[in-house]
Enzyme design. Structure first.
Site, short mmCIF file in Angstrom:
data_model
loop_
_atom_site.label_atom_id
_atom_site.label_comp_id
_atom_site.label_asym_id
_atom_site.label_seq_id
_atom_site.Cartn_x
_atom_site.Cartn_y
_atom_site.Cartn_z
N SER A 124 0.82 -1.22 0.00
CA SER A 124 0.00 0.00 0.00
C SER A 124 0.85 1.27 0.00
O SER A 124 0.33 2.36 -0.14
CB SER A 124 -0.94 0.01 1.21
OG SER A 124 -0.21 0.17 2.40
N LYS A 180 -6.33 4.72 8.21
CA LYS A 180 -5.16 5.48 7.76
C LYS A 180 -5.47 6.98 7.73
O LYS A 180 -4.67 7.80 8.20
CB LYS A 180 -4.73 5.00 6.38
CG LYS A 180 -4.05 3.62 6.43
CD LYS A 180 -3.75 3.13 5.03
CE LYS A 180 -2.99 1.81 5.07
NZ LYS A 180 -2.80 1.22 3.73
#
Lengths: 812, 248
Positions: A662, A705
């Protein structure tokens, strides 16, 4: 404050699922009625098929995560199917009188096992009273005396005759240490040799003849004794047999009539009859000492005495009740080998281990026979020999009892080989998906024996099921748990949390355990406030308290950043430095934290050094991401020149393992920044993976996140420039906390979707990325042009360096 | 003789061979315990047997009916000695198990003569006898015209109960009622039986057919009984509860 270039920030409406209190028309959820089983049609269909199909081998494996309600639903479906099935047979083990080490299993109509056991106990009690009375009766004693007399009379008469004739012949029969001595007499005295010699020859001959004759008669009488003894024993045995037969036949008649329709029982009773008659003497053992209790003999439980144990009935399976119970549904929480197939127990007698058919204990398969058995896959796989035994039983359709100690030859003692019991059971295994997939891949028997998979969904999509049905399910959970009903705002909050659980704004969680836990906590806070219904505040409080309880590690991470122990910039610009985002999952807690990722570049031979991998801190997926971005670099810039780049990448201040791809977009952007010497805006963070064409791909944990970076920025003071770049493919997953949405709404924070790496370049640098023009070059001043120029410059230098090297070598 | 001048009270188990003694040992132990007497063993090396052994034309047959050859006086004496050793050993063991005083003697002579010589007035004599057939089921008490209250009947009833045997009593008809009443008062052994005593000849004929477990004879009564004839007729151990005198 938007960039003149790059993607536009997402509007507030895109930041979470659009669930509003106004969407619900009820006053409280008490008005709603539904089911907990929504979205599980696939699994329920498979379970119903397993429950109703009569063919063997269609056992089912229920796949699903714990908390999905799979066990409750399995129980409910099986219970319903069981009610429509007939009650299965009873089973008993009885003594095998011909081979006691091979007990006989007998199938009985439901409810009859206990009756047979009690009937046999009554039979033994009855005989324990009747047989001694029979053998004590005048009739028996008379007949016995008659035998004794006829037996002795013949012998005595013969012996009398021998002695009588001996006396008549003047012959004495003396009892000596060496037996009998037969000798002539005179005047009642033994004839001495001297007197004998004084007799005439005729007299001597007459005496000798008399002695010889007497000797022969005596010898004949004595030799006949063993034969008479034998005949006597036979006569007594015949009498005893006849007496016992009469007593046993009378006592057993009622029992035979009660079970006349069951051939196996009739056969058994025949064997019992024969054994009782053969061994009637065990009923004649005197009750002395400690064995004689204070109660009259007639009230004593004779059947419990060890010597009558051979006639006991060991009830292995008994269907109790009135016949409306249907088939059994058995759950075995501890499926050891013994708990599954039964066991043979032993008792210690004089230091030796002994056993018999009464020590056979049933297992879960016996109890579930004719019905359903629910087992936990993890449990049965972790119990030694249990899985193997279960498969064998299902394959052979019978339950054979054996012990692992015998199988491994660990004990050497007399044991049993009981008749196996025919098996007709549907086994339902419950387990996580990983067990199903491993069994399917590694166990060749599994697919044959477990033909059905009941795969429980973890979520439903909001489009496939109306919010009404889901709300009704929430209402049922609250009702089942005895909780307060929810008002519409609370229901909307539960929906939001459900989306959070799935990490998807278009999906709702079917984790009934998690939903139930949340509702109960909300109910608790609602009750502490004295409310009759659960409101949105209670749900909010429950969520906040959960996060607070689990927030110690998150707070420690944030504190390290805010105290600048961990260096994370949230404003300013810097070349080759970017804020990446990662998710930490510890126990049931997930939270996001930013981390600094830096890149350095110089002339080289096309190598990108992944410091994480070099230090063996990078995982394989991370390495894969690195190689992909190298592919992008190689194909996007200066394709007509050798790749003359050396770059290094590292997560600064990261001392643990790094995995996942990611951050691959962040890594590529950091290299491009370093290569093009264009600074990156530090008020932004980025997450997303990239492919070789520069497309940005979805990642996991997007909400956590964003919230992780937001919390750091909020703590330092929101500037309005700050925000997070996310893959556009993750927009549908957004289900952000209210604090983030409010900041975005106030223009203090931004969520920027990226479709390509160019979106990232422009958002982070404020400079156009640049698209290759017809002349093959990127536009002047664009980031891509600057990067490509730098690469060409590296290539030229490398070429020049190579030429200089050759000249030097030529000169030499 | 004891210091007080009263001889010790004994049950004397006598026999002319070990086989006969061993067959009556259990009964003698029961009897000794019952009456509280010591147990004395007596093996008589019968002179008649030794005479017979000297006889060149005597014949010997084992207890199982096999012919025995080469019987001499010496082998017979050796057999007596061996039987005496075995008898004493077994007697001591049985007496120790039953916690009884014990004594043993091996004497030469005629059995009844030796018994008459060594028995005291209170001694009870058991003459051993090994039956060819296994033990019978009845004890027989020959009471004759003796009063049942004299203690003989009580002794016989207790002994029968201890030995798990039934009791058959031969007595003159005038004692029938008392005897049957005594049966009813007793416990343990059922099927006891009264039979009329109709003289010695009749008794001998009945005994020859009965095959009893033991015979109890009350000796010393007015009409002395022919003990040897009774033993030969009953062919079982015989208990003499009075002086060991031979009647006619």
């Amino acid at each position: 404050m938007a960039n003149p270039v790059g993607p536009a920030p997402l509007p507030v409406v895109k930041l979470s699922a659009p669930v509003k209190a106004e969407d619900f028309t009820f006053s409280t959820s008490a008005e709603l009625h539904g089911t907990n089983w929504i979205g599980q049609d696939r699994a329920l269909g498979a379970l119903r098929m397993a429950a109703e199909m009569r063919h063997s081998d269609f056992n089912a494996f229920v796949l699903g995560n714990p908390g999905s309600g799979r066990r409750r639903m399995t129980r409910a479906i099986l219970a319903e199917a069981a009610m429509n099935r007939p009650r299965p047979a009873d089973w008993v083990y009885v003594n095998n009188f011909d081979a006691p080490d091979k007990p006989v299993a007998i199938e009985l109509p439901p409810g009859m096992a206990t009756k047979l056991r009690k009937a046999m106990e009554e039979l033994i009690d009855e005989l324990a009273n009747d047989i001694p009375a029979l053998f004590d009766s005048e009739d028996y004693q008379t007949r016995r005396r008659s035998i004794e007399q006829s037996y002795t009379e013949e012998h005595e008469a013969e012996m009398s005759r021998v002695f009588e004739q001996a006396r008549a012949r003047d012959v004495a029969i003396l009892r000596t240490p060496m037996g009998f001595t037969v000798v002539g007499t005179r005047d009642g005295e033994v004839m001495t040799p001297e007197k004998y010699r004084n007799l005439s020859e005729d007299e001597q001959a007459a005496i000798d003849a008399a002695v010889d004759e007497t000797e022969q008669e005596l010898a004949a009488a004595l030799k006949a004794v063993p034969g008479r003894e034998k005949q006597h024993r036979r006569d007594v045995e015949d009498l005893n047999y006849a007496m016992a037969t009469g007593g046993v036949d009378v006592a057993i008649r009622t029992l035979r009539e009660s079970f006349s329709g069951i051939q196996a029982v009739t056969d058994y009773l025949d064997a019992v009859r024969g054994d009782l008659i053969e061994n009637a003497e065990i009923f004649l053992v005197r009750e002395d000492g400690a064995e004689a209790g204070p109660f009259p003999v007639a009230t004593t439980r004779h059947y419990a005495k060890p010597r009558f144990q051979r006639y006991a009935v060991n009830v292995v399976v008994a269907q109790e009740g009135d016949g409306e119970n249907g088939a059994p549904v058995i759950e075995e929480d501890l499926p050891t080998l013994a708990n599954l197939i039964g066991r043979i127990e032993y008792a210690s007698e004089m230091g030796a281990l002994v056993t018999n058919f009464t020590m056979i204990k049933p297992g879960a398969l016996h109890r579930a026979n004719g019905g359903f058995l629910i087992l936990d896959a993890r449990q049965i796989l972790s119990e030694p020999f249990a899985w193997d035994a279960l498969k064998r039983c299902l394959r052979t359709h019978e339950i054979a009892i054996y012990s692992p100690a015998e199988r491994l030859s660990l004990i050497s003692t007399v044991s049993l080989a009981p008749d196996p019991v025919p098996l007709d059971v549907r086994v339902i295994l419950l387990g996580e998906r990983i067990f199903y997939y491993l069994l399917a891949a590694l166990d060749p028997d599994f697919a044959h024996l477990f033909k059905l998979e009941a795969d429980f969904n973890d979520h439903i999509t909001t489009g496939s099921d109306g919010s009404g049905a889901y709300a009704a399910m929430i209402a049922e959970i609250a009702r089942d748990g005895g909780l307060r009903p929810l008002d519409p705002p609370a229901m909307a909050r539960i929906f939001n949390e459900s989306h959070r659980m799935t990490g998807d704004a278009e999906r709702l969680s079917l984790s009934l355990d998690h939903l139930s836990d949340l509702l109960r906590e909300a109910d608790f806070w609602s009750g502490s406030e004295g409310h009759d219904v659960i409101g949105a505040e209670a749900v909010e409080k429950a969520v906040a308290e959960r996060e607070f309880r689990a927030g110690r590690l998150r707070e420690l991470g944030a504190e390290a950043i805010l105290r600048e122990t961990l260096m994370i910039d949230t404003d300013g610009v810097r070349v080759g430095q970017i804020n990446a985002l990662s998710v930490l999952e510890i126990g049931g807690t997930r939270f996001g934290l930013p981390s600094r990722l830096t890149a350095r570049t110089r002339l080289g031979t096309g190598k990108v050094v992944d410091i994480e991998r070099e230090t063996e801190l990078g995982g394989p997926i991370h390495s894969k991401g690195m190689l992909i971005l190298q592919g992008y670099l190689a194909a996007a810039y200066a394709t007509d020149a050798p790749m003359s780049l050396w770059a290094s990448l590292v997560f600064e201040q990261s001392y643990g393992g790094v995995d996942g791809d990611s951050a691959s977009a962040a890594e590529l952007l950091a290299i491009i920044s370093s290569l093009s010497d264009v600074p990156i805006d530090q008020s932004l963070a980025i997450t997303g993976s990239v492919n070789q064409f520069g497309d940005i791909q979805a990642i996991g944990g997007v909400n956590e996140k964003i919230e992780g970076f937001f919390d750091i920025c909020a703590a330092r003071g929101l500037t309005g420039r700050q925000g997070v770049l996310i893959p556009a493919a993750n927009v549908k997953h957004l289900s952000l906390r209210r604090r983030v949405i409010q900041a975005v709404e106030a223009g203090q924070f931004r969520i920027l979707p990226m479709r390509t790496i160019a979106d990232g370049i422009e958002a982070l640098t404020g400079t156009v990325a640049g698209t290759r023009l017809p002349d093959g070059l990127y536009p002047e001043g664009s980031v891509n042009r600057r990067a490509e120029d730098q690469l060409r410059a590296f290539a030229a230098k490398r070429k020049a360096f190579g030429r200089a090297g050759k000249e030097v070598r030529t000169d030499v | 003789m004891s210091e007080t001048g009263s001889p010790p009270f004994r049950v004397i188990l006598s026999a002319t061979c070990y086989a006969d003694a061993e067959a009556a040992l259990h009964l003698a132990v029961l009897l000794a315990r019952q009456v509280g007497a010591g147990l004395h063993g007596l093996l008589v090396s019968d002179e008649a047997i030794l005479e017979a052994a000297r006889h060149p034309h005597a014949r010997a047959v084992s207890f199982s009916g096999q012919a025995v050859s080469q019987v001499t006086v010496e082998t017979m004496r050796a057999a007596f000695r061996a039987d005496a050793r075995l008898f004493e050993k077994r007697l001591v063991q049985a007496a120790r198990d039953a916690v009884l005083d014990t004594g043993f003697s091996a004497i030469g002579g005629r059995l009844m003569a030796v018994l008459a010589q060594i028995t005291g007035a209170r001694d009870i004599v058991v003459v051993g006898f090994r039956r060819a057939l296994r033990e019978g089921d009845a004890l027989i008490l020959v009471l004759g015209d003796r009063n049942p209250d004299s203690g003989q009947l009580s002794l016989a009833l207790h002994l029968a109960a201890a030995a798990h045997k039934r009791l058959v009593v031969f007595a003159t008809p005038r004692w029938e009622e008392e005897i049957v009443a005594a049966f009813r008062r007793g416990s343990g052994v059922r099927h006891n039986e009264y039979r009329p005593y109709l003289g010695t000849g009749n008794l001998l004929r009945e005994l020859e057919r009965m095959s009893p477990a033991a015979l109890i004879i009350a000796t010393g009564q007015d009409e002395a009984l022919p003990v040897t004839a009774l033993i030969n007729a009953a062919r079982c151990p015989v208990i003499l509860t009075g002086p060991a005198t031979e009647g006619k």
